[in-house]
Structures are given as C-alpha cells and as structure tokens.
Write a protein that holds these residues in place. Structure first.
Motif, PDB file in Angstrom:
ATOM      1  N   LYS A  41      43.855  54.861  40.740  1.00  0.00           N
ATOM      2  CA  LYS A  41      42.829  53.951  41.255  1.00  0.00           C
ATOM      3  C   LYS A  41      42.517  52.769  40.344  1.00  0.00           C
ATOM      4  O   LYS A  41      41.706  51.937  40.704  1.00  0.00           O
ATOM      5  N   THR A  42      43.095  52.748  39.149  1.00  0.00           N
ATOM      6  CA  THR A  42      42.735  51.640  38.266  1.00  0.00           C
ATOM      7  C   THR A  42      43.956  50.774  37.979  1.00  0.00           C
ATOM      8  O   THR A  42      45.091  51.161  38.245  1.00  0.00           O
ATOM      9  N   LYS A  43      43.673  49.618  37.420  1.00  0.00           N
ATOM     10  CA  LYS A  43      44.785  48.726  37.115  1.00  0.00           C
ATOM     11  C   LYS A  43      45.622  49.274  35.959  1.00  0.00           C
ATOM     12  O   LYS A  43      46.813  48.968  35.869  1.00  0.00           O
TER      13      LYS A  43
ATOM     14  N   TYR B  34      49.551  49.201  36.528  1.00  0.00           N
ATOM     15  CA  TYR B  34      50.456  48.476  35.649  1.00  0.00           C
ATOM     16  C   TYR B  34      51.444  49.413  34.962  1.00  0.00           C
ATOM     17  O   TYR B  34      52.624  49.087  34.807  1.00  0.00           O
TER      18      TYR B  34
ATOM     19  N   LEU C  64      45.887  41.003  39.831  1.00  0.00           N
ATOM     20  CA  LEU C  64      45.194  42.255  40.106  1.00  0.00           C
ATOM     21  C   LEU C  64      43.737  42.256  39.634  1.00  0.00           C
ATOM     22  O   LEU C  64      42.862  42.745  40.356  1.00  0.00           O
TER      23      LEU C  64
ATOM     24  N   CYS D 240      39.724  43.841  41.377  1.00  0.00           N
ATOM     25  CA  CYS D 240      39.191  45.016  40.705  1.00  0.00           C
ATOM     26  C   CYS D 240      37.677  44.920  40.592  1.00  0.00           C
ATOM     27  O   CYS D 240      37.122  43.835  40.448  1.00  0.00           O
TER      28      CYS D 240
ATOM     29  N   GLY E 197      35.385  46.296  37.878  1.00  0.00           N
ATOM     30  CA  GLY E 197      35.544  46.960  36.586  1.00  0.00           C
ATOM     31  C   GLY E 197      37.012  47.306  36.418  1.00  0.00           C
ATOM     32  O   GLY E 197      37.873  46.469  36.656  1.00  0.00           O
ATOM     33  N   VAL E 198      37.273  48.569  36.076  1.00  0.00           N
ATOM     34  CA  VAL E 198      38.685  48.934  35.935  1.00  0.00           C
ATOM     35  C   VAL E 198      39.257  49.417  37.265  1.00  0.00           C
ATOM     36  O   VAL E 198      40.458  49.555  37.414  1.00  0.00           O
ATOM     37  N   PHE E 199      38.383  49.679  38.242  1.00  0.00           N
ATOM     38  CA  PHE E 199      38.870  50.241  39.498  1.00  0.00           C
ATOM     39  C   PHE E 199      39.398  49.164  40.434  1.00  0.00           C
ATOM     40  O   PHE E 199      38.809  48.093  40.567  1.00  0.00           O
ATOM     41  N   ILE E 200      40.506  49.478  41.073  1.00  0.00           N
ATOM     42  CA  ILE E 200      41.067  48.553  42.044  1.00  0.00           C
ATOM     43  C   ILE E 200      40.280  48.679  43.345  1.00  0.00           C
ATOM     44  O   ILE E 200      40.041  49.777  43.827  1.00  0.00           O
TER      45      ILE E 200
ATOM     46  N   LYS F 262      40.617  48.704  46.684  1.00  0.00           N
ATOM     47  CA  LYS F 262      41.783  48.801  47.566  1.00  0.00           C
ATOM     48  C   LYS F 262      41.550  48.147  48.921  1.00  0.00           C
ATOM     49  O   LYS F 262      42.486  47.624  49.522  1.00  0.00           O
TER      50      LYS F 262
ATOM     51  N   GLU G 145      42.009  44.446  48.459  1.00  0.00           N
ATOM     52  CA  GLU G 145      43.420  44.226  48.192  1.00  0.00           C
ATOM     53  C   GLU G 145      44.233  44.273  49.487  1.00  0.00           C
ATOM     54  O   GLU G 145      45.077  43.412  49.747  1.00  0.00           O
TER      55      GLU G 145
END
Lengths: 332, 503
Positions: free
Chosen positions: A199-201, A205, B359, B363, B365-368, B370, B373
């Motif tokens: 779920k995170t970049k 990556y 990307l 996001c 924070g650190v969460f994408i 989705k 996106e």
C-alpha cells in the motif's frame, strides 16, 4: 502478481488471495504436520509448538527483512552472521558495560541499521553485485563480533536475573503452561510489512526496482534511495532477529551464524518471492519459513538428524525455484 | 530463376493481445533474392523468427527441400542450412574474427583448439566472399560493416542453403552497402536462396528479384521486382495510394518561445558539441543513420547518462540536469527506443506504470491513494484510447502500440512539457502508428514540445516542423521542413568528418 492469477482453488477466497504457489505451500505444511503427528507420538505434544516457535522467530524475522532486497532483485547474505554479531555486542554492552537490557537492544538495532545502510550504499551507489557485497559484509561482521568480545561467548540475562524480563517478550509462563506470545508480535510485524509492501510507495518502488530498475530510473525515480531502504529494512529485521535469538537462547557463540541466512532466504523463496525480484509477498515468506521450521523441528522426532533436514530443505527449495522458473517461462 | 527451396504456407502466430501473423505465405527459390517488405510491425521479423525456430507457429506448414520441417531453435535450422543474419550483431567483441566464426565447432588438434587451421579456414572463407579482414583481428576493433561481413561469413560457413538478411544495411555506409550487395550477388550465383528484409526502396530495386509484401501480419502479395514500380510496392505495403504525405510547412508560429536550449553538449565519443533550440509547440525531428549519436544525445540531455560538458536552458533559465530525476522535475520526459527495457515495467499493471513518474502526488503520507491513482489512470487510458480490458491489466499483455501509449500516459500524468520521442513507432503496427502520430500532433497543439528521433525517413518528413541531422555524434545539418528532401537528409546523414564517405 501471482495473487491475481486464477487458480483451480479460486472457490476459496483465502486460497485465492494467496495464489497457486502459496496454496501448494499451505498444503505442504498441512501434510508435514499430519505426517509428523502420525510418525511420532511425542511430536503431538504441545511443547512441540513452543520449540517450533523458538526456532521460527529469528528465521522468520530475518526472512521478512531479506524479502525486501530479494524483491529488488538483490540478496542480503550478511543477516546470519550479522544476527550473531549484533547479539554478542548487545550482550557485551549489558554484561561488561553494566547497562540495562534495553540499552543492549538499542545497540543491537543501531548496529543492524548501520550494516544494512552500508550494504545498501555499496550496492546502490557503487553498483556492486549484491551477492558479492553482502558476502563481504557477512565475513566482516562474523569477525567483528568476536573481536569486540575477545572471542568470548555472549550471555543475555536469564529469567529471574536482572533484566530477565527480556525472556518473557516471546514466551510467558502461566501456571505450568508456556505461552509463545511471540506469535502475536510476528503477526503484527507481518501485517505492517505487508501493508508497507502493498500500500505504500516504498513497496511499489521496491517491487518496481526488481521488475525493471532502469525503467524506474528513467521515470525520474531516485532508485538509489529506495534500494538503500530495502537493505536497511533487511538490516533492521536482522537486528530484531538478533534480539529474538538472544531472548530465546541467551547463549551466543561467536563466529557462528553462517548458514542462518540461507534458512531465511530459502523461506522467502519457497514462499514465492521471485529470485530475480519484482514479485513476492510477506505472507508467502511466512509460509516458506513455516515449512523450513517444521522440517527443522519435526525431523528429529522421526529419528533423522540435522543433516537430513538440510537435504530435504534443499530439495524443497529446488522445487520452489523450479516452480518460479516455470512460471516466468510461461509469462515470457 | 531456380527451383523452390522453401515454402511457408498459412502461417499463424499469436502473442498476448496481438495477432502477429495470420495466414502468411512465402516462397524462397534457389539462385534468387527475395525482398520481404512491409511497414514496421508488419510481421516480417516475426515470420523469419518462426522460420528459424525462435518462435513456435500456431498454424501453417513449412516445407523445405520437399519435406515438412519445424525447428525448435535456431540451431536446428542452422544445421539444416537455414541461417539468419540479424540486424543486431551477435558477436563476442573480445574474441578474434576466426574465433567468432568457429564458435561452438572449433577445429581440434587432440584436446587443444587448432588455431592455425581455424585462421586458415577463415581466410579461405573470406577469399571466397571477397572480404578483406584479418582473421586474427579482435572483433570489437572492426567497424559495424565489417562485423556484419563476418556474420555473413559465419552464416556461409554453416553450409547455408537459405540466408535471411534482416535489415542488413541499416547501420552501413554507402560503400559498405555496395560491398554487401557484391557478396549477396555472389551468393545468389552460387544458387543459394536469399531473403532480404529492408525498408529502403532503392535497395530493393537494386538487389532483389521478387518482392513479397506483408501488412499487419498478413500476406499481401508477391511482385517481380523489375516489372513493378516503387509505388506498386508502397501501395501494397500501406494499402492506400498516398503514403504518409510529408509536411510542407512548419506548424509553429514564428514567434513561438524557445522552451529548451542546448548549448555545446558533449558526452563521450557519440555526442560532440551539440547545440540546438526547441520551440513551444514544435516537433523537432532528429534524423540520421543508426549510430549517429541521437539516442546518446537524448540520454545525456535527460540525465540518463553522464555528460562531459554543455549547458541546458529551459524557458530561458539555466538548469542542472544530472539525473533523470532532475530532468523530470524540469518537465522533460523521455520515451526510449527500447520500450521494454527502458520504458515500462512489463510485469506490472497499467496503473502502476502510469504513475511511476509522479507517485508522490498520488500518496497520502506514505500510503498510495489507490482510488485517486486509478481515477487518473482511467482518465488517460480513455483519452489516449488504450485498448485494454482494464487498468489492472499487466502491461506485458498489451500490444506494442498500446504499450507505447502507456509510456506516453506515464509522461502526461507526470506533467512533462518537453517530450523526447525516441523511435516512437518502432515495433508498432500501422493502425496504432497512425494513432501515435495523431496523438503527437494533438500534444503539440496543446502546447507541448516534442523532440522526435526517428530512423524512418517518411516519419521524419511527415511529422517534423524542423529537422536536425546528425552524423557521428555531430549535428551536420538543420533543415526547415519547407525545403527538405529525403536526398538532402541522406546527404547530411552521411556527411562524415573529413568529408570522406569511407571509414
């Protein structure tokens, strides 16, 4: 991405979410359990679970960590001797430095992060092959722990002594029953790392580096940074594994630890992490480690020595790699 | 004209998402040069790969010397006398010429390799072909043309009966091409069956006896070369009379601002003192032969490879570009000529590829995020008309044209204003090619600026507002589209330092 592939077991949503290879591994685990239970009366005892957990914690922690370099298409061989080195240095800080256990643990974690960072920088920035680089750091940390302690064994506090609380991080005794509460910590860590991967970049990556690092770089992504992070994660979990090992076994023999990383890497690969990177999962790694730990604890019950365990683990690993190759050939 | 030596009939080949060949026929005769023609992506190379066992056919038959054959790998085909001389050379640069030619079947002298025999055999082979190369020379020291001669010699040494030349002239100079033709004629006279794949119309007229044309993976027809005109062949290739009408006038207003200025860019041997300007809304074509340094120039500009010196200005401001990260931050996007290696992540979904350049913007924070996106990916999949069952589809399952569109999508989502298209339609079928062209025109209408590197003359003259020609790492000419002819471009493309046409 095998999770998305349709399998014959699609009817069961749990198995479907795992993918074919993982479904097979679950089957293997069940078969192994049944086999050992039938073959040995003593295997059927509750204490087996405790023993299994003792062996599993540190391998699993290393395996979770090393999954990340593997996903980038690299590897980290330094985690096994690293584990012993960090644990010895930790014990040295506690016993010779007269520091509380907590400080010892902190030192363990700092050291493991530093080694992870060094691996990452050398591999990502200088573009050296991960196998050779971590082979070198593996040898370096192997010697390092022994030198710092003058070749003496390290001892972590036993239950009842000062700082003995560390013994009850992973198992507590209620009445006469030992409860392996470490399982809870493992599940929490697995959940966290799965989320990071999916779920995170960071996860996005790291997976993309394993699939096509150059395309990622040409998309304007700082691949050096994310590759370093993969090795830092690996180091971090080697540190946690060192703590788990120290808290479970107390006695640390310097110069050992070589080979532990192979159990961890083997577990990750049996669990479906591709050797060339790009695909894999933390739950898969858990399942792979379960297979290895089961063999490690189960085979002695049916009268086979450790050597047999290695042969069988080797064969299982070979099967897993063959499956991975077949899958990739089909995809290409 | 000799007897038929090889027949392919009704050949089908399917790849995920694309029917590469359907019902293709081909007939090769002894003592004859057959041209195999078609647009990029028409299926010529695929057909030859089916013949030599690199790909497995899905349907159809191959009859060779009267018997039906199916090879599992190129080695089997080679042992049977069917060899292919690839566009890309497959030589080991650190070995000698003779070692390369005899690799895998070195003459032995007891346990040891008999170097003397190997060298003398090679020399004999070269004499037969009229090639003047020292067998003991290290391969990497030869020019591309000479390496190719070695490749041909290697093919002959396998007692070949059928030789396939896959765009052999692409990287050769005029004089090298002449020598190549001499060799081909020589082989033809020795009653070999020869297939010659090329885009160059004048070569086809010069060297071949018959022409088989393919289009979109289908067999179109076969003509006798001396009885047909250039236009006949072109008509069959594109299925319409007018073939990519060249642009006659620049679409860029004369007062369009300069968005990118490159001054004295140097990077290694392949990029020497390159300076140019790119205007807003312009398609600036970079033409030249293979190995002219265009890709190297683009990669150095984009920060993918280190540069030795040079200044880059974007919208008048000097910028430092040392990594692709810097370039992307300044709004430059690079679509590589080698899409699969450098453009996309094949085993990931369209969504994951689409947001690679930016990307962090998707996001929390650190969460994408989705949902966000997927939303943007879907939007661009629709506007770019990417043909896919869904945005979760792995990119490896898309056709070449759609993969290229995913790369374009990636840069558009990344907000790039300056796009470098390096061979944008390589390996893409004709229909999708048209769409890519329309897309490029739309992009410049919307105010983006494009540098287009292309080795296809027709593509250059059709798309560019202005053309820069490179040769051996230097800019040798700059042409306004109004006054450009293909001959002129060719002239500049072969304008070597020192003014000589020879190496």
């Amino acid at each position: 991405m095998n999770e998305k592939r349709k399998s014959g077991l699609a009817a069961n949503p749990f198995l479907k979410s795992l993918g074919t290879q993982q479904a097979i591994i679950v089957g293997v685990i069940i078969v192994l359990f049944i086999f050992f239970s039938l073959a040995s009366v003593s295997f059927r005892k509750y204490t087996t679970v405790v023993t299994l957990c003792n062996y599993m914690y540190y391998i699993l922690l290393m395996a979770i960590g090393v999954t990340f370099p593997l996903l980038t298409g690299g590897v980290d061989l330094s985690i096994g001797t690293g584990l012993i080195c960090y644990a010895i240095v930790g014990s040295y800080v506690i016993s010779n430095g007269h520091m509380p256990v907590g400080v010892g643990m902190l030192v363990v974690m700092i050291m493991s992060l530093i080694i992870g960072f060094i691996n990452g920088i050398i591999i990502a920035k200088l573009d050296l092959p991960p196998f050779i680089t971590t082979l070198c750091t593996m040898m370096i940390v192997r010697g390092l722990g022994s030198i710092l302690t003058g070749g003496l064994s390290g001892v972590w506090p036993m239950a009842g002594s000062a700082g003995g609380w560390c013994r009850s991080i992973f198992k507590i005794t209620v009445g006469k029953t030992i409860i392996p509460i470490g399982i809870i910590w493992m599940l929490i860590l697995i959940a966290i790392m799965s989320i990071i991967l999916r779920k995170t970049k960071i996860g996005r990556y790291i997976l993309a580096i394993g699939s096509n690092k150059e395309a990622l770089r040409l998309s304007g992504v700082n691949v050096v940074k994310w590759q370093v992070i993969a090795y830092i994660i690996s180091g971090f979990f080697a540190g946690l594994a060192a703590i788990a090992y120290a808290c479970t076994f107390s006695n640390i023999t310097p110069g050992t630890g070589a080979g532990l990383e192979l159990d961890a890497i083997g577990g990750a690969i049996i669990g479906g992490t591709s050797m060339t990177g790009g695909s894999g999962s933390i739950v898969g790694t858990l399942l792979g480690v379960l297979v290895i730990s089961l063999l490690k604890t189960g085979l002695p019950y049916i009268g086979l020595q450790a050597n047999w365990q290695q042969i069988i683990t080797g064969l299982v690993l070979l099967a897993a790699i063959t499956a991975d190759m077949a899958k990739r050939k089909k995809a290409a | 004209m000799g007897d038929v030596i090889l027949t392919m009939k009704g050949i089908d080949k399917r790849f995920p998402g694309v029917q590469a060949l359907s019902g293709v026929n081909l007939e090769i005769r002894k003592g004859e040069v057959l041209a195999l023609m078609g647009e990029n992506g028409a299926g010529k190379s695929t057909l030859m790969k089916v013949l030599t066992g690199i790909y497995k056919k899905d349907a159809g038959t191959i009859t060779y010397e009267g018997r039906e054959v199916e090879y599992n790998n190129p080695r089997e085909a080679q042992e049977d006398g069917i060899v292919i001389v690839h566009q890309e050379l497959n030589m080991m640069g650190h070995l000698t010429v003779a070692q390369n030619i005899f690799i895998g079947r070195e003459p032995k002298n007891g346990f040891l390799i008999d170097d003397a025999k190997m060298n003398s055999d090679t020399r004999k082979l070269f004499q037969q072909l009229n090639i003047d190369i020292n067998p003991k020379e290290t391969m990497s020291k030869l020019t591309v043309g000479k390496q190719q001669m070695c490749e041909i010699a290697k093919a002959i040494s396998h007692k070949a009966k059928v030789i396939i030349f896959d765009e052999p002239s692409a990287a050769l100079t005029e004089s090298e091409i002449e020598q190549l033709f001499k060799i081909i004629r020589n082989l033809r006279d020795q009653q070999l069956g020869i297939v010659y794949i090329s885009h160059r119309m004048d070569e086809i007229k010069k060297i071949t006896d018959r022409v088989t044309v393919m289009r979109d993976g289908c067999y179109v027809g076969t003509l006798i070369t001396k009885d047909c005109t250039k236009d006949d062949i072109i008509n069959m290739m594109v299925g319409r009379v007018i073939y990519e009408t060249p642009k006659t006038e620049s679409h860029v207003p004369p007062d369009a601002p300069v968005v990118l200025k490159v001054e004295h860019l140097n990077a290694g041997r392949m990029v020497q003192d390159v300076s140019f300007e790119l205007h807003k809304g312009e398609i600036l074509g970079f033409s030249g032969l293979m190995g002219a340094g265009r890709t190297e120039m683009a990669r150095a500009l984009f920060g993918a490879d280190p540069k030795d010196s040079g200044d880059i200005y974007i919208k008048g401001e000097k910028v430092e570009i040392h990594t692709p990260e810097d370039a992307v931050r300044h709004g430059i996007g690079y679509l590589s000529e080698d899409r699969k290696r450098f453009g996309i992540v094949l085993k990931k979904s369209i969504t994951e590829n689409a947001t690679l350049t930016c990307l962090p913007r998707y996001c929390k924070g650190v969460f994408i995020d989705k949902n966000k996106e997927k939303q943007v990916t879907k939007q661009y999949v629709d506007t770019l008309r990417i043909k896919t069952p869904g945005i979760d589809q792995l990119v490896m399952n898309l056709s070449g044209g759609n993969q290229q569109k995913v790369v374009i999508e990636k840069w558009l989502i990344g907000d790039s204003d300056i796009l470098i298209f390096d061979e944008p339609t390589r390996g893409i079928d004709v229909g999708a090619k048209q769409e890519i062209y329309e897309l490029m025109n739309r992009l410049v209408d919307e105010g983006k600026s494009i540098i287009m590197i292309s080795s296809e003359m027709a593509e250059i003259t059709r798309m560019s507002d202005r053309i820069i020609v490179m040769c051996e790492g230097r800019i040798t000419g700059e042409l306004d589209i109004k006054e450009t002819s293909q001959e002129q471009i060719m002239h500049y493309a072969t304008l070597r330092a020192g003014g000589s046409d020879n190496e």
